[in-house]
Write a protein that holds these residues in place. Structure first.
Motif, PDB file in Angstrom:
ATOM      1  N   ALA A  64       0.836  -1.209   0.000  1.00  0.00           N
ATOM      2  CA  ALA A  64       0.000   0.000   0.000  1.00  0.00           C
ATOM      3  C   ALA A  64       0.868   1.257   0.000  1.00  0.00           C
ATOM      4  CB  ALA A  64      -0.923  -0.018   1.212  1.00  0.00           C
ATOM      5  N   VAL A  65       1.915   1.265   0.822  1.00  0.00           N
ATOM      6  CA  VAL A  65       2.822   2.413   0.856  1.00  0.00           C
ATOM      7  C   VAL A  65       3.432   2.623  -0.534  1.00  0.00           C
ATOM      8  CG1 VAL A  65       4.990   3.294   1.807  1.00  0.00           C
ATOM      9  CG2 VAL A  65       3.327   2.179   3.314  1.00  0.00           C
ATOM     10  N   MET A  98       2.175   1.746  -3.447  1.00  0.00           N
ATOM     11  CA  MET A  98       1.155   2.289  -4.351  1.00  0.00           C
ATOM     12  C   MET A  98       1.036   3.791  -4.172  1.00  0.00           C
ATOM     13  SD  MET A  98      -2.015  -0.369  -4.010  1.00  0.00           S
ATOM     14  CE  MET A  98      -3.156   0.478  -5.089  1.00  0.00           C
ATOM     15  N   ILE A  99       1.012   4.217  -2.924  1.00  0.00           N
ATOM     16  CA  ILE A  99       0.829   5.642  -2.644  1.00  0.00           C
ATOM     17  C   ILE A  99       2.024   6.442  -3.161  1.00  0.00           C
ATOM     18  CG2 ILE A  99       0.610   7.351  -0.805  1.00  0.00           C
ATOM     19  CD1 ILE A  99      -0.922   5.202   0.792  1.00  0.00           C
ATOM     20  N   ASN A 110       2.302   6.407  -7.167  1.00  0.00           N
ATOM     21  CA  ASN A 110       1.232   7.114  -7.853  1.00  0.00           C
ATOM     22  C   ASN A 110       1.167   8.577  -7.466  1.00  0.00           C
ATOM     23  OD1 ASN A 110      -0.260   5.117  -9.591  1.00  0.00           O
ATOM     24  ND2 ASN A 110      -0.024   3.986  -7.683  1.00  0.00           N
ATOM     25  N   THR A 111       1.679   8.927  -6.277  1.00  0.00           N
ATOM     26  CA  THR A 111       1.816  10.346  -5.965  1.00  0.00           C
ATOM     27  C   THR A 111       2.848  10.963  -6.907  1.00  0.00           C
ATOM     28  OG1 THR A 111       1.314   9.854  -3.666  1.00  0.00           O
ATOM     29  CG2 THR A 111       2.251  12.003  -4.123  1.00  0.00           C
ATOM     30  N   LEU A 134       3.446   9.931  -9.854  1.00  0.00           N
ATOM     31  CA  LEU A 134       2.771  10.016 -11.156  1.00  0.00           C
ATOM     32  C   LEU A 134       1.879  11.257 -11.223  1.00  0.00           C
ATOM     33  CD1 LEU A 134       2.172   8.654 -13.888  1.00  0.00           C
ATOM     34  CD2 LEU A 134       0.356   7.381 -12.760  1.00  0.00           C
ATOM     35  N   MET A 135       1.165  11.538 -10.116  1.00  0.00           N
ATOM     36  CA  MET A 135       0.294  12.706 -10.075  1.00  0.00           C
ATOM     37  C   MET A 135       1.096  14.002 -10.168  1.00  0.00           C
ATOM     38  SD  MET A 135      -2.332  11.527  -7.110  1.00  0.00           S
ATOM     39  CE  MET A 135      -2.981  13.139  -6.749  1.00  0.00           C
ATOM     40  N   SER A 165       8.420   0.134  -9.255  1.00  0.00           N
ATOM     41  CA  SER A 165       8.178  -1.254  -8.832  1.00  0.00           C
ATOM     42  C   SER A 165       9.218  -2.188  -9.450  1.00  0.00           C
ATOM     43  CB  SER A 165       6.759  -1.684  -9.199  1.00  0.00           C
ATOM     44  OG  SER A 165       6.611  -1.705 -10.599  1.00  0.00           O
TER      45      SER A 165
END
Lengths: 242, 301, 324
Positions: B115-116, B118-119, B122-123, B125-126, B233
């Motif tokens: 989960a960490v 992913m955050i 994707n942060t 990426l944002m 990843s």
């Protein structure tokens, strides 16, 4: 009486340390035999060798005339040996009934039949009222009984009990002793037990085997063991003083 | 699959090409080693499998990129800044979050770090979008000739700093009191608690150190490759491959594993096809998991 | 139990009626939700029931998709024969990975890494299988959207909706039934304590292998649906690590090891993801990645506060409410 279990000159080392050294003893069909000795004497290793968790470096273990060497634990359970673990290992997220049903499924294909068999074992061990509780929520005495119930549900000819009395109160010990005696008398179940509670050992066993530092130091009927000077020196004496 | 045997033999019989490939792989591998070192340290002490490791590296890369673009800082100079920032982040992550999961099953801790990851990825990426971000340094195309070898200066710098930081970490664990305390907690947690070591603080410190190492590794990596959120990843997995190859928890193993993977990737890129180089790494991982799960340098469980 | 039955009945009715009530957009969201519910159920058999953590399930989706799509593209043979082929391919792959992993005692997180390694290996392999389009992708001939051709699974969204609806209902029923079989009991025993299970006669190796094979085969059917619904396959996407992760979110958040957990999780997550994207798009910000950030935060919150998952938590709340 014929011998149901024959342990014949079995040894096992861990990293050069001999945990069990040329140990040999027999358990007669229908008998109750005690395996005693101080901590680290190799008792649980003996159980793991019989149950197939460990493979002996040398020696043979025969059950009902057939060698168990090389069989997996589940095959040994199927052959008719049930066991409990010293540190109880229930399936915590399953209910008490489901725990025991897993054991009963060894002899029953259909879940309904296994559940019926499990319920019979549960009432025998006075756990019927707790059948729907999660095993993880049980108290230690109940977990110990569940451990026995699950092993019994596999319908074994030989039951290996690893310190099922430890941590129980005297009344609970008496209750467990009564259950085991009853099982032995009514079903002819053969029992090999590791136990520190001498009260229970003396009440139950017809024959006692004493291990010390992985070696067999004495074997015989309870009275002889109690007065055996080697045993008193290495084990019973310590207990008495403790 | 077009495996061109002729070009394969041409390449392998070209001694100069092979020597250059080996050197290039070794230099890149040293940076890989530093990156994976943090993973190994965290696992060895905190017993947590940091599935967000590559993501942390990417945070380091973007940090170095920001500092280069907005402050004109060379990634080599950004290194202490990013190491400090990631140390703080790792410390807080362990203290505030992971610490609450110590008694939970192993797979739950693993999923927590998924989960960490992913955050973080994707942060990134944002904030930065999917485009590759790259830093131009003035020594980017300089190289020195040593006999038949052509050594890229940029790779030598990156590898040199990787070695330096690795030596610093070695020294920290061997000679400082805190480093010794961390090793004690890793060897025997109960014993460490008995003599009054605050293991929660030590765990947080360790996580911080692991994060700092991978953050610094990210700054060095930015000299060699572009930053995108997508590589995060891949580098997590690469980190696992390296430390499992070298043995989880072994510092020396991480470095050797890094070189091994760097070299094997470079060889695969030269001999087979660049796009298939990570297939060799995954093949290696599968083999090591099956045959020697404690790694080449790890102790048997 | 009553809560589960009521919930199940309501979901079934709502599900059947959905195409008449929903707009095309909502229907497409529902299709994606049900797809994640389906593959979540398939994964749940391996991890939730038998306790074997796989982080490489995208591999079985990809293998299934490529097997059925390849057959269709090159021979014109439709998914009814493609599906069995897909299952066979995935079951063989699963059996291979399971056999290696269990034989060599690769456990826990290491086993999970092994599954990732195989999935990644396969992804790169498919990038280089030029016959199947390699990294350039494999494309199915796009059929008519109005008519319904069930033989070749060509048709509009409503047809695809009912297909995935039936698949999801079927796999949920299968999960329910499996948990009540001998195999289901033995899986759960292994999940709880493999050594204790072995001691009461559970053949652990074979039983675990069955879980992997069944899970792989069922997941491959999800891949077949994927191929015929989207009509385009890229190794980069279908075998992606991120897909493997996204596939397991619904069962973990909904409730691992439960029958309705993956369903509840998927029906919660996919619409939530859509909603987040819509809100962010409404704010005029680029929205790439925001969905995954929300999922990540949600995953942390669930692991922290509802360790059993949302569905078990809900049923416990209802049970409490009834008692009061």
């Amino acid at each position: 009486m014929t011998d149901l279990l024959v342990v014949d000159g079995v040894s096992r080392s861990f990293r050069g340390l001999r945990a069990v050294s040329e140990v040999g003893f027999t358990v007669p069909e229908g008998g109750i035999v005690g395996l005693i000795g101080p901590n680290g004497a190799g008792k649980t290793t003996c159980f793991n060798l019989i149950a197939g968790v460990l493979r002996p470096d040398q020696g043979d273990i025969r059950f009902a005339g057939r060698s168990l060497i090389g069989l997996r634990p589940d095959q040994i359970a199927a052959a008719g040996i049930g066991r409990t673990f010293q540190i109880v290992r229930p399936f915590p997220e399953l209910t008490v009934r489901q725990n025991v049903t897993v054991g009963a499924l060894l002899r029953h294909r259909r879940v309904a039949d296994a559940e019926a068999a499990a319920d019979a074992v549960l009432s025998r061990l006075e756990l019927a009222t707790k059948a729907d509780r999660h095993a993880g929520s049980l108290t230690l005495p109940d977990r110990k009984r569940l451990e026995v119930a699950r092993a019994l549900a596999t319908n074994p000819r030989l039951l290996l009990l690893d310190e099922v009395m430890a941590g129980l109160r005297p009344t609970e010990i008496d209750a467990m002793v009564a259950i085991l005696v009853d099982l032995n008398r009514t079903t002819g179940l053969t029992i090999l037990l590791i136990e520190h509670v001498m009260r229970a050992v003396m009440a139950l066993c017809q024959h006692i085997v004493v291990l010390h530092h992985g070696e067999l130091i004495a074997a015989g009927p309870p009275a002889a063991i109690q007065s055996n000077p080697t045993v008193i020196g290495s084990y019973l004496g310590e207990e008495a003083l403790g | 699959m077009a495996l061109d045997l002729t070009s394969f033999w041409l390449a392998i019989s070209n001694g100069e090409l092979m020597a250059n490939t080996l050197v290039k792989g070794t230099l890149t591998g040293l940076v890989y080693g530093l990156m994976a070192l943090g993973l190994s340290v965290i696992f060895g002490v905190v017993r947590v499998v940091n599935f967000a490791h590559g993501e942390m590296m990417v945070v380091g890369m973007y940090g170095a990129w920001l500092l280069a673009v907005h402050a004109g800082l060379d990634p080599l100079l950004a290194m202490p800044v990013m190491a400090a920032l990631l140390f703080a982040g790792g410390y807080l992550l362990q203290r505030g979050l992971i610490n609450r999961f110590v008694t939970r099953p192993e797979h739950v801790q693993f999923l927590l770090l998924v989960a960490v990851a992913m955050i973080l990825a994707n942060t990134a990426l944002m904030l930065f979008g999917p485009d590759a971000r790259t830093v131009q340094v003035d020594y980017a195309f300089d190289s020195i000739l040593v006999g038949p070898l052509i050594l890229d200066l940029i790779r030598i710098y990156a590898a040199g700093f990787a070695i330096l930081l690795t030596l610093l970490l070695f020294a920290f664990f061997r000679f400082t009191l805190t480093g010794k305390a961390i090793r004690a907690a890793a060897d025997n947690l109960l014993g460490a608690q008995v003599i009054g070591l605050d293991h929660q603080r030590l765990y947080a410190l360790t996580f911080g150190i692991g994060a700092a190492a991978v953050g610094a590794g990210g700054c060095l990596m930015l000299l060699l490759i572009d930053a995108t959120p997508m590589i995060a990843s891949d580098f997590t997995i690469l980190g696992f491959i390296i430390v499992i190859l070298g043995g989880l928890g072994s510092l020396m193993g991480a470095l050797v594993g890094g070189i091994l993977i760097g070299v094997s990737e470079a060889l695969a890129g030269t001999l087979i096809e660049p796009s298939m180089k990570s297939m060799v790494s995954f093949g290696l991982l599968i083999l090591v998991l099956l045959i020697r799960p404690q790694g080449l340098f790890g102790r048997r469980g | 139990m009553i809560a589960a039955r009521a919930m199940g009945g309501a979901l079934l009715l709502a599900g059947l009626a959905a195409p008449w009530l929903a707009s095309e957009y909502v229907l497409s969201v529902l299709i994606v939700s049900l797809w994640f519910a389906y593959v979540g159920q398939a994964w749940n058999i391996m991890m939730g029931f038998a306790g074997q953590l796989s982080l490489g399930h995208a591999m079985y989706v990809g293998l299934g998709a490529y097997a059925a799509a390849g057959l269709f593209v090159f021979t014109g043979i439709g998914p009814w024969l493609g599906a069995p082929l897909a299952v066979i391919v995935a079951v063989i792959a699963g059996a291979g990975i399971g056999w290696l992993g269990f034989r060599f005692q690769v456990k826990g997180v290491y086993f999970a890494l092994l599954t990732i390694a195989f999935a990644e290996f396969t992804r790169i392999l498919f990038d280089h299988i030029t016959v199947l389009g390699g990294s350039g992708g494999l494309f199915l001939p796009v059929g008519q959207r109005s008519g319904v051709d069930l033989i070749n699974l060509r048709g509009g969204p409503v047809m695809f909706y009912y297909v995935i609806f039936v698949m999801t209902v079927a796999i949920t029923a299968l999960s329910w039934a499996l948990l009540r079989t001998r195999l289901g009991y033995q899986w759960q025993a292994i999940r709880e304590d493999a050594e204790a299970a072995e001691a009461v006669g559970v053949p652990v190796f074979r039983t675990k292998l069955l879980a992997v094979m069944l899970s792989a085969g069922l997941t491959a059917l999800g891949g077949v649906f994927f191929a015929f619904y989207y009509n385009t396959l890229f190794p980069e996407q279908i075998f992606a690590k991120s897909r493997s992760i996204e596939m397991i979110l619904a069962p973990i958040i909904g409730g691992m090891g439960t029958v309705l957990g993956p369903l509840v999780g998927a029906l919660l997550l996919t619409p939530l993801g859509e909603l987040t994207m819509a809100v962010i798009a409404g704010l005029g910000v680029t929205n790439a990645g925001v969905r995954q950030v929300v999922f990540g935060v949600l995953l942390i919150l669930v692991l922290w506060f509802l360790p059993q998952g949302v569905w078990p938590w809900l049923t416990q709340r209802w049970a409490k409410g009834r008692r009061q």
